[in-house]
Design an enzyme around this catalytic site. Sequence first.
Site, PDB file in Angstrom:
ATOM      1  N   ARG A 175    -112.287  60.348  55.564  1.00 33.27           N
ATOM      2  CA  ARG A 175    -111.975  61.754  56.023  1.00 33.27           C
ATOM      3  C   ARG A 175    -112.858  62.171  57.092  1.00 33.27           C
ATOM      4  NH1 ARG A 175    -108.894  60.806  52.952  1.00 33.27           N
ATOM      5  NH2 ARG A 175    -108.166  61.750  51.089  1.00 33.27           N
ATOM      6  N   SER A 225    -107.932  70.066  48.530  1.00 31.70           N
ATOM      7  CA  SER A 225    -109.440  69.650  47.955  1.00 31.70           C
ATOM      8  C   SER A 225    -110.525  70.375  49.060  1.00 31.70           C
ATOM      9  CB  SER A 225    -109.494  68.168  47.895  1.00 31.70           C
ATOM     10  OG  SER A 225    -108.387  67.975  47.265  1.00 31.70           O
ATOM     11  N   GLU A 295    -115.212  69.198  52.163  1.00 28.19           N
ATOM     12  CA  GLU A 295    -114.079  68.651  53.205  1.00 28.19           C
ATOM     13  C   GLU A 295    -113.552  69.644  54.088  1.00 28.19           C
ATOM     14  OE1 GLU A 295    -109.667  66.925  51.976  1.00 28.19           O
ATOM     15  OE2 GLU A 295    -111.271  65.912  51.164  1.00 28.19           O
TER      16      GLU A 295
END
Length: 299
Positions: A175, A225, A295
């Site tokens: 990520r 998420s 995130e």
Amino acid sequence: MKTDILIKELEAEGISFSRNKSFKSLTSFKTGAEAAFVLYPESTEHMIFIRELSKREGIPLIVLGCGSNCLAPDEFFEGMVVVTREKMGRISLDKSEISAQSGASLSAIALLAKESGLTGLEFSYGIPGSLGGAVLMNAGAYGGEMKDVIKSVTYLDENNNICTIDTSGCLFEYRSSLFSKKDYFIISAVLSLKEGNREQIKEKMEQILLKRREKQPLEYPSAGSVFKRPKGCFAAALIEECGLKGMSVGDAQVSQKHSGFIINKGSASSEDVKQLCQRVHDIVLEEKNVSLELEIRFL
């Protein structure tokens, strides 16, 4: 902000724009206030002009694709929001390679790959994001990541130089990428795929989409998420083990369907979402001794 000057310059350059537009229409969380200017560039030249204008006039600048991994401000944004998904979403095919602009949707690219009998991008089907955002955060799901398919990325550096680097220069991590650490703007990317069986590709994509619908609260606005996967475990599992499913702040709620998601049940503010993120983080830290890392990005 010198509104009259800005309007004249944008009109002279042929850049489409909207005034006082709500972030609710620009982000998947559907929260936030209004932005003074929302711009719809069509080319690299437009992006260069916008960034130079921003620096010269000291106007704050936010760049969005599909707005699917971010949380907008609740306060009026006295600046410019660049939206690429409207007019910078062109996609083309050359044998086993797909070239696309940063505003192209991942699902559209995956569908072209399927129709062309190309495999490697199935994992991205159903991710509600743009190519630019996916490259920036090295988006991934179901065993695949963008780093697996990116051949090269073309971007503007902090001085508006047009640069192209291959995947090794993108510094892809979980990520994260070079672009999440630098003041760069992704213009386009080339994806290198492999020839495959069209029916098998189609079946895999349908299975992935079915899993998303079964496991994720797609009926509510969200940003996917909320937390990154901690080393050796899963954020959703930790949150569920702490009994946090259904926890709410205002209309922001930890999803009953997937505890890794925070959903907007109707009229949540961005502040509601922020406070809920903080509460979840603090409880998981206290009970599991794990510090969850966000995130999603706060604009």
